[in-house]
Design a protein around this motif. Structure first.
Motif, short mmCIF file in Angstrom:
data_model
loop_
_atom_site.label_atom_id
_atom_site.label_comp_id
_atom_site.label_asym_id
_atom_site.label_seq_id
_atom_site.Cartn_x
_atom_site.Cartn_y
_atom_site.Cartn_z
N UNK A 54 0.87 -1.18 0.00
CA UNK A 54 0.00 0.00 0.00
C UNK A 54 0.90 1.22 0.00
N UNK A 55 0.46 2.25 -0.73
CA UNK A 55 1.25 3.46 -0.84
C UNK A 55 0.37 4.68 -1.02
N UNK A 56 0.88 5.80 -0.54
CA UNK A 56 0.22 7.05 -0.87
C UNK A 56 0.51 7.30 -2.34
N UNK A 57 -0.32 8.13 -2.98
CA UNK A 57 -0.21 8.28 -4.44
C UNK A 57 -0.50 9.72 -4.84
N UNK A 58 0.51 10.40 -5.41
CA UNK A 58 0.32 11.79 -5.83
C UNK A 58 1.25 12.19 -6.99
N UNK A 59 1.34 11.38 -8.07
CA UNK A 59 2.24 11.75 -9.17
C UNK A 59 1.94 13.15 -9.70
N UNK A 60 2.96 13.98 -9.73
CA UNK A 60 2.81 15.33 -10.25
C UNK A 60 2.06 16.29 -9.34
#
Length: 153
Positions: A83-89
Motif C-alpha cells: 500500500x502506498x500514498x499516491x500523488x504523481x505530479x
C-alpha cells in the motif's frame, strides 16, 4: 463520496513472483512514455521506483534524470500486500491511496487486486480524477502489469 477503483487480474505465477514484478521490476512494464510526469512534457521517463520497505519512496526518474516523488510505501508485506500514498505530479497533501493485494488461487496462479481510494482529498476534482485513473489503470495494471507477470521468467 467517490467510490474506489478496484481492478483485479489473475496472473500465471505465484504471489511472490507477482509481488516482485510489481515492486522490483516496475520500470520494465510501466508505460513510461504515457503514464508518467515526464509524459506531460512530451518526454519518456527513465524509470519508476518503489523502494521495498515501509516509508520507502515511490518516485519517477524523469527524462532529464531528476526525481519527482509519486508517494510513499505505507504497508509492505512481500508476496501479500503493498500500500502506498499516491500523488504523481502533485503535492503530498493531496495523496490518494493505492493498495495491491496478492492471493494464491491454488492452481499456480495469483489473483492481484488493485484498489485506488481516498479521492475525497481532491475536493471538486475527485470524480474527474477518478474517471481518468480508472482508464489509466486498465492500461497500466490490467494490460501492462499482467502481461509482464505472464511473460516474466
Amino acid at each position: 463520496m467517490t467510490d474506489p477503483i478496484i481492478k483485479t487480474v489473475t496472473v500465471n505465477c505465484a504471489p511472490e513472483k507477482a509481488f516482485d514484478v510489481f515492486v522490483n521490476r516496475t520500470s520494465g512494464w510501466w508505460p513510461l512514455d504515457r503514464h508518467a510526469v515526464s509524459a506531460g512534457a512530451g518526454k519518456v521517463a527513465l524509470a519508476v521506483t518503489i523502494e521495498p520497505q515501509v516509508e520507502g519512496a515511490v518516485y519517477e526518474t524523469m527524462h532529464d534524470g531528476s526525481r519527482t516523488d509519486w508517494g510513499q510505501v505505507v504497508e509492505f508485506e512481500p508476496g501479500r500486500k503493498l500500500a502506498m500514498t499516491w500523488h504523481p505530479g502533485e503535492n503530498a497533501e493531496v495523496s490518494t491511496r493505492v493498495e495491491v493485494a496478492f492471493a494464491a488461487t491454488g492452481d499456480g496462479q495469483t489473483e492481484v487486486t488493485l484498489t485506488h481510494s481516498g479521492w475525497e482529498v481532491l475536493g471538486t476534482d475527485a470524480d474527474d480524477r477518478r474517471n481518468s485513473y480508472n482508464g489509466g489503470w486498465e492500461t497500466v495494471f490490467i494490460a501492462r502489469y499482467a502481461g509482464a507477470c505472464n511473460e516474466s521468467p
